[in-house]
Design a protein around this motif. Structure first.
Motif, PDB file in Angstrom:
ATOM      1  N   PHE A  57       3.501  33.136  -9.235  1.00 32.12           N
ATOM      2  CA  PHE A  57       2.971  32.700 -10.533  1.00 32.12           C
ATOM      3  C   PHE A  57       3.448  33.641 -11.641  1.00 32.12           C
ATOM      4  O   PHE A  57       3.965  33.203 -12.682  1.00 32.12           O
ATOM      5  CB  PHE A  57       1.426  32.676 -10.454  1.00 32.12           C
ATOM      6  N   VAL A  58       3.305  34.935 -11.420  1.00 30.48           N
ATOM      7  CA  VAL A  58       3.717  35.906 -12.437  1.00 30.48           C
ATOM      8  C   VAL A  58       5.227  35.836 -12.663  1.00 30.48           C
ATOM      9  O   VAL A  58       5.710  35.916 -13.806  1.00 30.48           O
ATOM     10  CB  VAL A  58       3.281  37.329 -12.011  1.00 30.48           C
ATOM     11  N   ARG A  77       3.444  38.714 -21.344  1.00 34.68           N
ATOM     12  CA  ARG A  77       3.072  38.092 -20.070  1.00 34.68           C
ATOM     13  C   ARG A  77       1.595  37.741 -20.020  1.00 34.68           C
ATOM     14  O   ARG A  77       1.229  36.620 -19.643  1.00 34.68           O
ATOM     15  CB  ARG A  77       3.435  39.016 -18.917  1.00 34.68           C
ATOM     16  N   SER A  78       0.761  38.689 -20.379  1.00 27.34           N
ATOM     17  CA  SER A  78      -0.685  38.474 -20.245  1.00 27.34           C
ATOM     18  C   SER A  78      -1.155  37.335 -21.151  1.00 27.34           C
ATOM     19  O   SER A  78      -1.949  36.473 -20.736  1.00 27.34           O
ATOM     20  CB  SER A  78      -1.444  39.759 -20.603  1.00 27.34           C
ATOM     21  N   LEU A  79      -0.686  37.306 -22.386  1.00 27.37           N
ATOM     22  CA  LEU A  79      -1.122  36.271 -23.327  1.00 27.37           C
ATOM     23  C   LEU A  79      -0.662  34.895 -22.879  1.00 27.37           C
ATOM     24  O   LEU A  79      -1.479  33.962 -22.741  1.00 27.37           O
ATOM     25  CB  LEU A  79      -0.573  36.584 -24.724  1.00 27.37           C
ATOM     26  N   GLY A  81       0.537  33.964 -19.943  1.00 24.75           N
ATOM     27  CA  GLY A  81       0.004  33.625 -18.627  1.00 24.75           C
ATOM     28  C   GLY A  81      -1.456  33.233 -18.694  1.00 24.75           C
ATOM     29  O   GLY A  81      -1.900  32.290 -18.010  1.00 24.75           O
ATOM     30  N   THR A  82      -2.237  33.915 -19.508  1.00 24.59           N
ATOM     31  CA  THR A  82      -3.653  33.581 -19.635  1.00 24.59           C
ATOM     32  C   THR A  82      -3.830  32.219 -20.290  1.00 24.59           C
ATOM     33  O   THR A  82      -4.674  31.415 -19.855  1.00 24.59           O
ATOM     34  CB  THR A  82      -4.373  34.664 -20.452  1.00 24.59           C
ATOM     35  N   PHE A  86      -5.648  29.418 -18.229  1.00 24.70           N
ATOM     36  CA  PHE A  86      -6.947  28.938 -18.707  1.00 24.70           C
ATOM     37  C   PHE A  86      -6.885  27.459 -19.070  1.00 24.70           C
ATOM     38  O   PHE A  86      -7.781  26.691 -18.705  1.00 24.70           O
ATOM     39  CB  PHE A  86      -7.377  29.758 -19.933  1.00 24.70           C
ATOM     40  N   SER A 230       9.521  45.056 -15.344  1.00 23.18           N
ATOM     41  CA  SER A 230       8.753  44.710 -16.544  1.00 23.18           C
ATOM     42  C   SER A 230       7.423  45.402 -16.510  1.00 23.18           C
ATOM     43  O   SER A 230       6.737  45.432 -15.485  1.00 23.18           O
ATOM     44  CB  SER A 230       8.549  43.197 -16.598  1.00 23.18           C
ATOM     45  N   PRO A 232       3.609  45.585 -17.350  1.00 19.04           N
ATOM     46  CA  PRO A 232       2.575  44.567 -17.574  1.00 19.04           C
ATOM     47  C   PRO A 232       1.957  44.699 -18.968  1.00 19.04           C
ATOM     48  O   PRO A 232       1.981  45.758 -19.546  1.00 19.04           O
ATOM     49  CB  PRO A 232       1.542  44.862 -16.493  1.00 19.04           C
TER      50      PRO A 232
END
Lengths: 232, 244
Positions: A57-58, A77-79, A81-82, A86, A230, A232
């Motif tokens: 997924f990541v 990535r976090s933004l 991916g979230t 969501f 990369s 995180p």
């Protein structure tokens, strides 16, 4: 049948009215947070099935960001991916009886779109500097400044309306069909909702990536970093 | 349709919190382990590259050592061959010299043996000739007359040195040997002829000796005068086998 466009508070915490989308979102947050915590407690160099799925997924998110923005996906990535995770989970909540997807309500979609708008401005200023970012509104000519400002608003609004319209319409249609026909008749429509939900989550995440990437521009280091680890 | 600003605000906060939650508990750890694995893979690749380079270097060194060993081996073989050839030539020369020496020794031995054989057979032949002659003379009827040997004996005495002649019979009677007993006349003839030659009378003792075959022999302490077949045959045999 209730009007899906109406939003009644379930309870109040002080002056704050807590509606169903907020509660469902809390549930999704709790579930995702707990799952993430449990799944990443013991990460190993030789991954198990769950870790492999998470890494896949990541990696897919990273590849999508790298292909779209042509830069290191770490800061985004976090933004992205979230948002994708969501929206996908929220859209698929429609499969659970009695639960209405938070994305079927305008407030949730607007909150996500506003977050993308803020992230676009933040990464744009971070990448180009305030002056450089504001200068992008005068491209290709200062005459375009009003249109570029309007574009910022309209494309954010389009994010809201696109997601809201697709998810709300699916819930609405399923509700109508369910009220008119038998128990199993809406199943094909629900399956269609699954596909629509996944596609809308993908579109929302890709558009967010495109908007942020366009705001960041080409000033950041180029993909020599792409092969590096990369952050995180 | 209505828009609930409380819900909008709460959902905004929820979205931000969810971003933080997933960044903290999902994306950061997973990306970290991926990066760690990539770093480990890169390290392993670098190590493998280094090992391969080291192996290649070791292989080159080994090949170099192998080539050096081969060169040393070739040199040693060449030197060993040269030494073997030298030793072979030396051994051949020594063997040839030994063979030549052995051949020369054998030839010398052969010559010696041949000479010895020749001398032996000459002596045998002389002995045989003497024996045959003696047997033939023995078979003559009446044998040879002693008186016929007196002139020869007297002639030989006359050829002796004067000092030797003067000492004949001075230290005892001279011995006259004959093959057969001499008669009185023959003994007188011998005594008369000696007296006539030496100018004085010489005491004589007459002895018979068959080995003389025929003839007379005058034996004194200082001289022996022979006029016998035996002495002649011995002389002949000595001439036939001069080295014996």
């Amino acid at each position: 049948m209730e009007n899906p466009l109406s939003l009644e508070p379930l309870f109040h915490i002080g002056p704050v009215a807590i509606s169903a989308p907020v509660v469902v979102t809390w549930g999704i947050m709790a579930g995702l947070g707990l799952f993430a915590f449990l799944a990443t407690r013991r990460l190993k160099m030789l991954p198990g099935k769950t870790q492999t799925i998470l890494e896949l997924f990541v990696s897919v998110i990273d590849d999508q960001i790298r292909d779209t923005m042509q830069r290191d996906p770490g800061p985004f990535r976090s933004l992205i991916g979230t948002i994708f995770g969501f929206v996908l989970i929220a859209n698929w909540c429609a499969l659970i009886p009695g639960i209405e997807p938070p994305t079927a309500h305008l407030e949730t979609d607007a909150a996500l779109a506003v977050m993308v708008l803020v992230a676009t401005i933040y990464y744009g200023i971070k990448g180009r500097g305030l002056k450089g970012y504001l200068a992008t509104f005068a491209e290709p000519s200062w005459v375009m400044i009003p249109l570029n400002i309007v574009e910022q608003i309209t494309r954010t609004f389009s994010l809201v309306v696109r997601l809201f319209g697709n998810v709300m319409s699916g819930v609405f249609v399923v509700g109508i069909v369910l009220s008119l026909a038998g128990l199993f008749v809406p199943i094909p429509l629900m399956a269609l909702d699954l596909l629509t939900g996944a596609v809308q989550a993908y579109i929302f995440a890709v558009l967010a990536t495109v908007f942020i990437g366009a705001a960041v521009g080409d000033d950041l280091p180029e993909p020599s970093q792409q092969t590096e680890a990369s952050k995180p | 349709m209505s828009f609930d600003w409380w819900t909008f605000g709460l959902q905004t906060v929820n979205a931000v919190v969810l971003v933080w939650l997933l960044a903290r508990f999902l994306f950061r750890p997973v990306a970290g382990i991926i990066a760690e694995r990539q770093a480990a893979a890169h390290a392993a690749l670098d190590q493998a590259q280094a090992d391969r380079a080291a192996a290649a270097e070791a292989l080159a060194e080994t090949q170099k050592a192998k080539d050096a060993l081969a060169a040393d081996r070739a040199t040693l073989i060449t030197e060993a061959r040269a030494e073997a050839d030298r030793q072979k030539q030396q051994i051949l020369a020594e063997a040839r010299a030994d063979a030549d020496k052995a051949r020369a020794d054998a030839a010398a031995d052969l010559d010696r043996q041949r000479a010895a054989e020749t001398q032996h057979w000459h002596a045998e032949a002389a002995t045989l000739a003497v024996d045959i002659s003696a047997r033939l003379l023995d078979q003559l009827p009446g044998g040879a007359r002693a008186v016929d040997f007196v002139p020869g004996l007297i002639d030989a005495v006359s050829k002796l040195p004067k000092a030797t002649q003067d000492r004949i019979g001075t230290e005892g009677p001279a011995i006259v040997r004959s093959a057969k007993p001499l008669t009185g006349d023959e003994q007188a003839l011998v005594a008369d002829q000696l007296q006539a030659t030496l100018g004085r009378a010489v005491p004589l003792t007459f002895i018979t000796d068959d080995s003389l075959i025929a003839g007379l022999e005058l034996d004194t302490p200082h001289a022996v005068v022979r006029n016998t077949f035996r002495s002649d045959l011995d002389r002949i045999a000595g001439r036939i086998a001069p080295d014996d």
